[in-house]
Each structure stands twice: as structure tokens, then as C-alpha cells.
Write a protein that holds these residues in place. Structure first.
Motif, PDB file in Angstrom:
ATOM      1  N   LYS A 220       0.840  -1.185   0.000  1.00 20.04           N
ATOM      2  CA  LYS A 220       0.000   0.000   0.000  1.00 20.04           C
ATOM      3  C   LYS A 220       0.878   1.238   0.000  1.00 20.04           C
ATOM      4  CE  LYS A 220      -4.086  -1.858   0.271  1.00 20.04           C
ATOM      5  NZ  LYS A 220      -5.023  -1.778  -0.831  1.00 20.04           N
ATOM      6  N   SER A 221       0.538   2.163  -0.868  1.00 18.30           N
ATOM      7  CA  SER A 221       1.230   3.446  -0.919  1.00 18.30           C
ATOM      8  C   SER A 221       0.245   4.525  -0.501  1.00 18.30           C
ATOM      9  CB  SER A 221       1.748   3.716  -2.341  1.00 18.30           C
ATOM     10  OG  SER A 221       2.390   4.963  -2.397  1.00 18.30           O
TER      11      SER A 221
ATOM     12  N   TYR B  32       0.308  10.822   6.400  1.00 16.67           N
ATOM     13  CA  TYR B  32      -0.644  11.088   7.476  1.00 16.67           C
ATOM     14  C   TYR B  32      -1.768  10.048   7.551  1.00 16.67           C
ATOM     15  CZ  TYR B  32      -3.305  12.953   3.568  1.00 16.67           C
ATOM     16  OH  TYR B  32      -3.953  13.099   2.368  1.00 16.67           O
ATOM     17  N   ARG B  33      -1.810   9.114   6.623  1.00 20.62           N
ATOM     18  CA  ARG B  33      -2.910   8.142   6.540  1.00 20.62           C
ATOM     19  C   ARG B  33      -2.388   6.742   6.871  1.00 20.62           C
ATOM     20  NH1 ARG B  33      -5.582   3.501   5.207  1.00 20.62           N
ATOM     21  NH2 ARG B  33      -7.296   3.775   3.796  1.00 20.62           N
ATOM     22  N   PRO B  34      -2.548   6.281   8.132  1.00 18.80           N
ATOM     23  CA  PRO B  34      -2.046   4.955   8.495  1.00 18.80           C
ATOM     24  C   PRO B  34      -2.914   3.834   7.914  1.00 18.80           C
ATOM     25  CG  PRO B  34      -3.249   5.890  10.327  1.00 18.80           C
ATOM     26  CD  PRO B  34      -3.185   6.960   9.250  1.00 18.80           C
ATOM     27  N   VAL B  35      -2.379   2.637   7.931  1.00 21.58           N
ATOM     28  CA  VAL B  35      -3.129   1.454   7.526  1.00 21.58           C
ATOM     29  C   VAL B  35      -4.041   1.087   8.693  1.00 21.58           C
ATOM     30  CG1 VAL B  35      -2.974  -0.967   6.865  1.00 21.58           C
ATOM     31  CG2 VAL B  35      -1.257   0.658   6.048  1.00 21.58           C
ATOM     32  N   TRP B  36      -5.324   0.916   8.406  1.00 17.70           N
ATOM     33  CA  TRP B  36      -6.326   0.627   9.428  1.00 17.70           C
ATOM     34  C   TRP B  36      -6.498  -0.872   9.637  1.00 17.70           C
ATOM     35  CZ3 TRP B  36      -9.788   4.189   6.127  1.00 17.70           C
ATOM     36  CH2 TRP B  36      -9.459   5.521   6.361  1.00 17.70           C
ATOM     37  N   SER B  37      -7.169  -1.214  10.716  1.00 17.55           N
ATOM     38  CA  SER B  37      -7.390  -2.621  11.047  1.00 17.55           C
ATOM     39  C   SER B  37      -8.226  -3.344   9.991  1.00 17.55           C
ATOM     40  CB  SER B  37      -8.045  -2.754  12.423  1.00 17.55           C
ATOM     41  OG  SER B  37      -9.339  -2.193  12.419  1.00 17.55           O
ATOM     42  N   GLY B  38      -9.175  -2.675   9.373  1.00 21.96           N
ATOM     43  CA  GLY B  38     -10.000  -3.308   8.340  1.00 21.96           C
ATOM     44  C   GLY B  38      -9.176  -3.806   7.173  1.00 21.96           C
TER      45      GLY B  38
ATOM     46  N   VAL C 158       3.246  -4.552   3.393  1.00 17.81           N
ATOM     47  CA  VAL C 158       4.230  -3.486   3.216  1.00 17.81           C
ATOM     48  C   VAL C 158       3.488  -2.186   2.928  1.00 17.81           C
ATOM     49  CG1 VAL C 158       6.207  -2.706   1.862  1.00 17.81           C
ATOM     50  CG2 VAL C 158       5.863  -5.152   2.254  1.00 17.81           C
ATOM     51  N   ALA C 159       3.838  -1.124   3.645  1.00 15.24           N
ATOM     52  CA  ALA C 159       3.168   0.164   3.451  1.00 15.24           C
ATOM     53  C   ALA C 159       4.166   1.310   3.532  1.00 15.24           C
ATOM     54  CB  ALA C 159       2.078   0.358   4.501  1.00 15.24           C
ATOM     55  N   THR C 160       3.847   2.382   2.829  1.00 14.80           N
ATOM     56  CA  THR C 160       4.690   3.581   2.843  1.00 14.80           C
ATOM     57  C   THR C 160       4.332   4.496   4.002  1.00 14.80           C
ATOM     58  OG1 THR C 160       3.152   4.699   1.377  1.00 14.80           O
ATOM     59  CG2 THR C 160       5.024   3.551   0.341  1.00 14.80           C
TER      60      THR C 160
ATOM     61  N   ILE D 218       1.100 -11.835  10.966  1.00 13.72           N
ATOM     62  CA  ILE D 218       1.367 -11.058   9.755  1.00 13.72           C
ATOM     63  C   ILE D 218       2.558 -10.150  10.040  1.00 13.72           C
ATOM     64  CG2 ILE D 218       0.486  -9.293   8.173  1.00 13.72           C
ATOM     65  CD1 ILE D 218      -2.343 -10.364   8.841  1.00 13.72           C
ATOM     66  N   THR D 219       3.549 -10.168   9.174  1.00 15.13           N
ATOM     67  CA  THR D 219       4.707  -9.292   9.321  1.00 15.13           C
ATOM     68  C   THR D 219       4.387  -7.942   8.695  1.00 15.13           C
ATOM     69  OG1 THR D 219       6.240 -11.155   9.278  1.00 15.13           O
ATOM     70  CG2 THR D 219       7.146  -8.982   8.748  1.00 15.13           C
ATOM     71  N   LEU D 220       4.535  -6.880   9.475  1.00 23.07           N
ATOM     72  CA  LEU D 220       4.288  -5.525   8.990  1.00 23.07           C
ATOM     73  C   LEU D 220       5.607  -4.848   8.642  1.00 23.07           C
ATOM     74  CD1 LEU D 220       1.639  -4.280  11.589  1.00 23.07           C
ATOM     75  CD2 LEU D 220       1.257  -5.390   9.370  1.00 23.07           C
ATOM     76  N   VAL D 221       5.613  -4.173   7.512  1.00 19.35           N
ATOM     77  CA  VAL D 221       6.769  -3.386   7.091  1.00 19.35           C
ATOM     78  C   VAL D 221       6.272  -1.967   6.864  1.00 19.35           C
ATOM     79  CG1 VAL D 221       8.586  -3.101   5.375  1.00 19.35           C
ATOM     80  CG2 VAL D 221       7.844  -5.396   6.009  1.00 19.35           C
ATOM     81  N   ASP D 222       6.568  -1.073   7.813  1.00 21.53           N
ATOM     82  CA  ASP D 222       6.163   0.325   7.670  1.00 21.53           C
ATOM     83  C   ASP D 222       7.257   1.087   6.923  1.00 21.53           C
ATOM     84  OD1 ASP D 222       8.196   0.727   9.540  1.00 21.53           O
ATOM     85  OD2 ASP D 222       6.831   1.191  11.174  1.00 21.53           O
ATOM     86  N   ARG D 223       7.078   2.381   6.791  1.00 16.40           N
ATOM     87  CA  ARG D 223       8.009   3.194   6.008  1.00 16.40           C
ATOM     88  C   ARG D 223       9.460   3.049   6.490  1.00 16.40           C
ATOM     89  NH1 ARG D 223       7.088   7.072   2.428  1.00 16.40           N
ATOM     90  NH2 ARG D 223       8.872   8.309   1.805  1.00 16.40           N
TER      91      ARG D 223
END
Length: 98
Positions: A27-28, A32-38, A59-61, A77-82
């Protein structure tokens, strides 16, 4: 690689070096817009139920909300933030892929 409409919530399906099936969602978003639980809930179903993944990587920016992080931790689930994405792209390996 998948992506776009009809990707069933997964952008990449692959096999790790040690033979595990892996799915990746990318996800890009604006900073200011985080990835939500949904979004994590949707990916949870897509990765493990639809694709039968052994490794799920989101993976998210941007960052992840606390609820999204809780879902990821509960279900593996492995999360990869910016910040992690920058390190990974600079050559720092992800522990889940070792």
C-alpha cells in the motif's frame, strides 16, 4: 505479481528461499494516513484462507494503527512500515525471510 482489481487482496505470491509460500500486500498511502485494522482483516483472510500462505507480509509507505498492529501480532502477519521499508531497500534483511 498481481495487483489492481481482481487481485484478491494480494499483490505478490511467491516462495521463500526455504520453500515457504509467501503473499505480500503493498500500500502506498500519504504519510498522514495509516493502515487501518480493516485493511489487515481483509489481508488476513486473503493471505491465509484464499492463498494458503505460510508467510504473510504487509508493506506500506506509512504507519499502522494500534488495532492493525494488534491483528498482525495475533495472526502472524509481518508488517513493514516506512522506516522498515527504507532499511529493507537499503539491504537490511527481514527476519521472517531469513
Amino acid at each position: 505479481m498481481h495487483g489492481g482489481r481482481g487481485d484478491r487482496g494480494v499483490d505478490v505470491t511467491a516462495v521463500t528461499a526455504d520453500g515457504r509460500s509467501i503473499v505480500v500486500q503493498c500500500k502506498s498511502f500519504a504519510p498522514y494516513r495509516p493502515v487501518w485494522s480493516g485493511e489487515l482483516q481483509k489481508f488476513l483472510g486473503a493471505s491465509f484462507v484464499q492463498h494458503g500462505a505460510e508467510v504473510a507480509l504487509f508493506v506500506a509507505t506509512t504507519s499502522f494503527t494500534p488495532d492493525a498492529r494488534a491483528i498482525a501480532e495475533t495472526y502472524g502477519i509481518t508488517l513493514v512500515d516506512r522506516a522498515h521499508l527504507e532499511k529493507w531497500s537499503a539491504g537490511v534483511p527481514l527476519p521472517i525471510l531469513r
